[in-house]
Design a protein around this motif. Structure first.
Motif, PDB file in Angstrom:
ATOM      1  N   SER A 261       6.551   3.716   4.001  1.00 20.48           N
ATOM      2  CA  SER A 261       6.153   5.074   4.374  1.00 20.48           C
ATOM      3  C   SER A 261       4.840   5.019   5.143  1.00 20.48           C
ATOM      4  O   SER A 261       4.128   4.018   5.123  1.00 20.48           O
ATOM      5  CB  SER A 261       6.011   5.955   3.125  1.00 20.48           C
ATOM      6  OG  SER A 261       4.933   5.492   2.338  1.00 20.48           O
ATOM      7  N   LEU A 262       4.544   6.112   5.836  1.00 21.31           N
ATOM      8  CA  LEU A 262       3.317   6.135   6.633  1.00 21.31           C
ATOM      9  C   LEU A 262       2.057   6.061   5.773  1.00 21.31           C
ATOM     10  O   LEU A 262       1.065   5.452   6.167  1.00 21.31           O
ATOM     11  CB  LEU A 262       3.291   7.380   7.501  1.00 21.31           C
ATOM     12  CG  LEU A 262       4.294   7.402   8.656  1.00 21.31           C
ATOM     13  CD1 LEU A 262       4.228   8.724   9.392  1.00 21.31           C
ATOM     14  CD2 LEU A 262       4.017   6.256   9.612  1.00 21.31           C
ATOM     15  N   SER A 263       2.093   6.667   4.601  1.00 21.75           N
ATOM     16  CA  SER A 263       0.895   6.627   3.744  1.00 21.75           C
ATOM     17  C   SER A 263       0.660   5.219   3.191  1.00 21.75           C
ATOM     18  O   SER A 263      -0.500   4.800   3.042  1.00 21.75           O
ATOM     19  CB  SER A 263       1.041   7.631   2.603  1.00 21.75           C
ATOM     20  OG  SER A 263       2.154   7.302   1.798  1.00 21.75           O
ATOM     21  N   SER A 264       1.711   4.485   2.895  1.00 24.56           N
ATOM     22  CA  SER A 264       1.508   3.121   2.396  1.00 24.56           C
ATOM     23  C   SER A 264       1.228   2.130   3.525  1.00 24.56           C
ATOM     24  O   SER A 264       0.741   1.036   3.274  1.00 24.56           O
ATOM     25  CB  SER A 264       2.710   2.667   1.573  1.00 24.56           C
ATOM     26  OG  SER A 264       3.847   2.572   2.375  1.00 24.56           O
ATOM     27  N   MET A 265       1.562   2.505   4.775  1.00 27.63           N
ATOM     28  CA  MET A 265       1.225   1.642   5.911  1.00 27.63           C
ATOM     29  C   MET A 265      -0.285   1.562   6.119  1.00 27.63           C
ATOM     30  O   MET A 265      -0.777   0.563   6.635  1.00 27.63           O
ATOM     31  CB  MET A 265       1.870   2.156   7.188  1.00 27.63           C
ATOM     32  CG  MET A 265       3.322   1.884   7.256  1.00 27.63           C
ATOM     33  SD  MET A 265       3.598   0.383   8.097  1.00 27.63           S
ATOM     34  CE  MET A 265       5.032   0.833   8.989  1.00 27.63           C
ATOM     35  N   LYS A 266      -0.994   2.627   5.743  1.00 28.55           N
ATOM     36  CA  LYS A 266      -2.453   2.598   5.877  1.00 28.55           C
ATOM     37  C   LYS A 266      -3.062   1.564   4.938  1.00 28.55           C
ATOM     38  O   LYS A 266      -4.105   0.993   5.236  1.00 28.55           O
ATOM     39  CB  LYS A 266      -3.026   3.981   5.574  1.00 28.55           C
ATOM     40  CG  LYS A 266      -2.642   5.001   6.626  1.00 28.55           C
ATOM     41  CD  LYS A 266      -3.188   6.368   6.290  1.00 28.55           C
ATOM     42  CE  LYS A 266      -2.721   7.382   7.317  1.00 28.55           C
ATOM     43  NZ  LYS A 266      -3.144   8.735   6.986  1.00 28.55           N
ATOM     44  N   LYS A 267      -2.389   1.298   3.824  1.00 28.37           N
ATOM     45  CA  LYS A 267      -2.885   0.292   2.880  1.00 28.37           C
ATOM     46  C   LYS A 267      -2.513  -1.127   3.331  1.00 28.37           C
ATOM     47  O   LYS A 267      -3.186  -2.086   2.975  1.00 28.37           O
ATOM     48  CB  LYS A 267      -2.301   0.540   1.491  1.00 28.37           C
ATOM     49  CG  LYS A 267      -2.738   1.846   0.881  1.00 28.37           C
ATOM     50  CD  LYS A 267      -2.064   2.060  -0.455  1.00 28.37           C
ATOM     51  CE  LYS A 267      -2.377   3.438  -0.992  1.00 28.37           C
ATOM     52  NZ  LYS A 267      -1.623   3.747  -2.202  1.00 28.37           N
ATOM     53  N   HIS A 268      -1.431  -1.246   4.092  1.00 26.54           N
ATOM     54  CA  HIS A 268      -0.948  -2.552   4.553  1.00 26.54           C
ATOM     55  C   HIS A 268      -0.791  -2.537   6.075  1.00 26.54           C
ATOM     56  O   HIS A 268       0.324  -2.527   6.600  1.00 26.54           O
ATOM     57  CB  HIS A 268       0.402  -2.878   3.906  1.00 26.54           C
ATOM     58  CG  HIS A 268       0.381  -2.863   2.419  1.00 26.54           C
ATOM     59  ND1 HIS A 268      -0.182  -3.876   1.676  1.00 26.54           N
ATOM     60  CD2 HIS A 268       0.836  -1.955   1.529  1.00 26.54           C
ATOM     61  CE1 HIS A 268      -0.065  -3.596   0.400  1.00 26.54           C
ATOM     62  NE2 HIS A 268       0.551  -2.421   0.286  1.00 26.54           N
ATOM     63  N   PRO A 269      -1.886  -2.558   6.828  1.00 23.98           N
ATOM     64  CA  PRO A 269      -1.774  -2.479   8.294  1.00 23.98           C
ATOM     65  C   PRO A 269      -1.185  -3.741   8.934  1.00 23.98           C
ATOM     66  O   PRO A 269      -0.776  -3.714  10.086  1.00 23.98           O
ATOM     67  CB  PRO A 269      -3.212  -2.261   8.757  1.00 23.98           C
ATOM     68  CG  PRO A 269      -4.057  -2.808   7.668  1.00 23.98           C
ATOM     69  CD  PRO A 269      -3.280  -2.610   6.393  1.00 23.98           C
TER      70      PRO A 269
ATOM     71  N   ILE B  76       2.472  -3.363  10.421  1.00 29.19           N
ATOM     72  CA  ILE B  76       2.757  -2.580  11.632  1.00 29.19           C
ATOM     73  C   ILE B  76       3.309  -3.453  12.754  1.00 29.19           C
ATOM     74  O   ILE B  76       4.329  -3.097  13.354  1.00 29.19           O
ATOM     75  CB  ILE B  76       1.506  -1.787  12.058  1.00 29.19           C
ATOM     76  CG1 ILE B  76       1.182  -0.730  11.001  1.00 29.19           C
ATOM     77  CG2 ILE B  76       1.728  -1.124  13.413  1.00 29.19           C
ATOM     78  CD1 ILE B  76      -0.120  -0.016  11.215  1.00 29.19           C
TER      79      ILE B  76
ATOM     80  N   GLN C 258       6.650  -0.663  -1.130  1.00 32.50           N
ATOM     81  CA  GLN C 258       5.401  -0.495  -0.410  1.00 32.50           C
ATOM     82  C   GLN C 258       5.550  -0.928   1.038  1.00 32.50           C
ATOM     83  O   GLN C 258       6.215  -1.912   1.335  1.00 32.50           O
ATOM     84  CB  GLN C 258       4.295  -1.311  -1.070  1.00 32.50           C
ATOM     85  CG  GLN C 258       3.875  -0.775  -2.411  1.00 32.50           C
ATOM     86  CD  GLN C 258       2.723  -1.566  -2.987  1.00 32.50           C
ATOM     87  OE1 GLN C 258       2.292  -2.549  -2.405  1.00 32.50           O
ATOM     88  NE2 GLN C 258       2.230  -1.141  -4.130  1.00 32.50           N
TER      89      GLN C 258
END
Length: 81
Positions: A5-13, A16, A2
């Motif tokens: 990837s970019l999609s999982s980065m939205k869940k874990h900001p 960044i 987790q």
């Protein structure tokens, strides 16, 4: 994994800034290593063209930061061969 990837980065900001710091640090380390490899007088890439490549740095300032002295106005301490 987790956060990779970019999609999982939205869940874990919160990850960044970590990736940005690691990327900037890697870029700076790579840039400085390449600068040392190409600009340092200790490295000679074309040793067959010029017999004494260190003589080209006789009147140049090659230190990255020199807060105390300005080496461009002083005579070089390089030995004459």
């Amino acid at each position: 994994m987790q956060g990779t990837s970019l999609s999982s980065m939205k869940k874990h900001p919160a990850l960044i800034p970590l990736y940005v710091c690691i990327g900037v640090g890697g870029f700076i380390a790579t840039f400085y290593t390449l600068r040392l490899a190409f600009r340092s007088p200790d490295v000679s890439w074309f040793n067959k063209k010029e017999a004494e490549p260190w003589n080209s740095y006789k009147d140049k300032q090659y230190k990255f930061i020199s807060p105390v002295r300005d080496y461009s106005k002083e005579k070089s301490q390089a030995p004459e061969y």
